[in-house]
Write an enzyme that holds these catalytic residues in place. Structure first.
Site, PDB file in Angstrom:
ATOM      1  N   GLU A 253       0.355  -1.532   0.055  1.00  9.32           N
ATOM      2  CA  GLU A 253       0.246   0.531   0.566  1.00  9.32           C
ATOM      3  C   GLU A 253       0.374   0.734   0.295  1.00  9.32           C
ATOM      4  O   GLU A 253       1.672   1.521   1.129  1.00  9.32           O
ATOM      5  CB  GLU A 253      -0.862   0.378   1.361  1.00  9.32           C
ATOM      6  CG  GLU A 253      -1.782   0.966   1.319  1.00  9.32           C
ATOM      7  CD  GLU A 253      -1.934   2.106   1.402  1.00  9.32           C
ATOM      8  OE1 GLU A 253      -1.090   3.209   1.146  1.00  9.32           O
ATOM      9  OE2 GLU A 253      -1.764   2.598   2.610  1.00  9.32           O
ATOM     10  N   CYS A 287      -2.256   8.603   3.611  1.00  9.12           N
ATOM     11  CA  CYS A 287      -2.482   8.458   2.397  1.00  9.12           C
ATOM     12  C   CYS A 287      -3.741   8.890   1.221  1.00  9.12           C
ATOM     13  O   CYS A 287      -2.964   8.986   0.194  1.00  9.12           O
ATOM     14  CB  CYS A 287      -1.721   7.026   1.898  1.00  9.12           C
ATOM     15  SG  CYS A 287      -3.250   6.036   2.595  1.00  9.12           S
TER      16      CYS A 287
END
Length: 478
Positions: A253, A287
């Site tokens: 990720e 993020c």
């Protein structure tokens, strides 16, 4: 909040026991609101890492054979302990990472929910039976991948750790976790909850150390069969190269640069009330933080005005102080990095409508809104990972889609429109692992979370998160 003390017990957790300083090297943990040292974290030695690997390998057979009900009971108890200790852990998190207490406590609660969810989801890990001739059987079953190494960052230290660990343990894997050294105390509390819940020795272990040294040692070991990483794209690429020598199963990720498409049919005030708090949540160190705001021409100036007014009203400060809406950046590297991006954009023609300056103490940077940011500005192609909102106008749906898909990142994207046909089209055509339409809720325990392109591959959360720690076996019987 009246308790402003930092009460973290900074230790390693290896083979069922807590390890303190002794002869180990140490890392100075700092409060980002003041820059002051608040603790010393022991770093794992080579012998510590070898012991952790040996313990994980020896503990795996019994853990995977324990069964989902007994594994789930331990995870359920750990979840209950995290819920019970949320205030205490939240205060530790504020001191280490800087986010306001409400956000910190919410993160701990989210971590607890992940353990609660996977304690149950593991019971629904089904296989299938294939059609064969009479007297023959072919079955497909999931099995745990094996000892796992996880690497997590400082922006959501306990939540991202829990997202990996809860799914891996539920699947039947043993886990060695290396969180960020900047935020060790809250992660130690997760280990403490698992220990107090009765996790067997060697099943979960927590180590800290020089990131490259620890990652090379763990990934280079034949014991580790699965690696899960959350962090920047360059580091993710480096770890994938290390994994290729195994080879090892990986979940990555990685970075993002989330576009937000604002159409002229949206409810303007409602949209502004939603986007501004989300932009400055965790000081933009998220993020999936909404960052590139593409606003339809007809409402561009009105949106900019409303955004600037709300941005100027965000109160910054120490996260345990009353009324604080945004804390500091996480470390001393981030302030000059953000400053450089703002100055580059300003030099190339961007208008500073709010903020644009560093704070006068700690690692603070003002909530900042830049309008008319040219595509040539570095910040339009480099994830700022800070409290920067970037605005540009667009004319047509096609232009908005083109700009949303312009970068190699594809983690999250957001759309605000009341047109259902447009919403359907954008959901299909935006190149992103997750799309939020009229909301920012793209992370939930039961939903897959992951990106495409340079934002990584694989998902965490939901059944997909459990499956990422499993391998598939086909058994054919005659």
């Amino acid at each position: 909040m009246t308790d402003l003390s930092y009460e973290a017990d900074l230790k390693l957790f290896i083979n069922g026991s807590w390890r303190a300083g002794e002869e180990r090297d140490h890392f100075q943990v700092r409060n980002p609101a003041t820059g002051e040292t608040i603790g010393e974290l022991p770093l794992a030695s080579t012998a510590d890492l070898d012991e952790a690997l040996d313990a994980a390998e020896r503990a795996w057979p019994a853990w995977k054979e324990l069964g989902v009900d007994k594994r789930g009971a331990i995870l359920k108890k750990a979840a209950a302990l995290l819920f019970e200790r949320a205030d205490h852990i939240g205060r530790i998190l504020v001191h280490e990472q800087g986010k306001p207490f409400a956000e910190a406590k919410g993160e701990v609660m989210g971590a607890a929910q992940l353990f609660d969810y996977y304690a149950e989801e593991a019971k629904r890990s089904y296989g299938r039976v294939l059609v064969r001739q009479p007297g023959q059987r072919s079955i497909v079953i999931p099995q745990p991948a094996g000892p796992t190494a996880t690497f997590t960052p400082w922006n959501f230290p306990i939540y991202l750790l829990a997202k990996k660990v809860s799914a891996a343990l539920a699947a039947g894997c043993t886990v060695i976790s290396k969180p960020a050294e900047e935020t060790p105390g809250c992660c130690a509390e997760l280990a403490r909850a698992l220990a107090d819940a009765g996790i067997p020795k060697g099943v979960f272990q927590l180590v800290h150390g020089v990131p490259d040294t620890v990652s090379r040692h763990l990934i280079g070991s034949g014991v580790i069969r699965k690696v899960s990483f959350t962090g920047s794209t360059p580091v993710g690429r480096h770890l994938m190269k290390l994994c290729a020598d195994g080879p090892k199963r990986v979940t990555m990720e990685l970075g993002g640069h989330a576009p937000v498409l604002i159409f002229d049919d949206c409810d303007l005030d409602k949209t502004l009330d939603a986007v501004v708090p989300q932009k400055f949540r965790n000081a933009g160190q998220v993020c999936v933080s909404p960052t590139r705001f593409y606003v339809q021409e007809g409402i561009y100036e009105a949106f900019a005005k409303g955004f600037a007014e709300r941005t100027k009203a965000v109160k910054t400060g120490f996260g345990l102080e009353s009324g604080v809406g945004m804390g500091p950046l996480a470390n001393d590297r981030r302030v000059p990095a953000i400053s450089a991006l703002v100055e580059d954009a300003r030099a190339k023609g961007a208008r500073v409508l709010a903020g644009g300056e560093a704070g006068d103490r700690g690692y603070f940077y003002q909530p900042t809104l830049l309008a008319d940011v040219p595509l040539e500005a570095e910040v339009m192609s480099t994830e700022p990972f800070g409290p920067l909102a970037l605005m540009r106008p667009f004319a047509s749906d096609d232009e908005a889609i083109e700009q949303a898909n312009r970068l190699p990142f594809g983690l999250a994207a957001f759309v605000f429109t009341e047109n259902g046909r447009r919403a359907n089209r954008l959901g299909d055509e935006i190149e992103s692992g997750m799309v939020g339409i009229n909301n920012f809720n793209v992370s939930a325990a039961d939903a897959p979370f992951g990106g495409i392109k340079d934002s990584g591959f694989g998902s965490e959360g939901g059944v997909e998160g459990l499956q990422s720690y499993q391998v598939t076996k086909a058994i054919h019987m005659a």
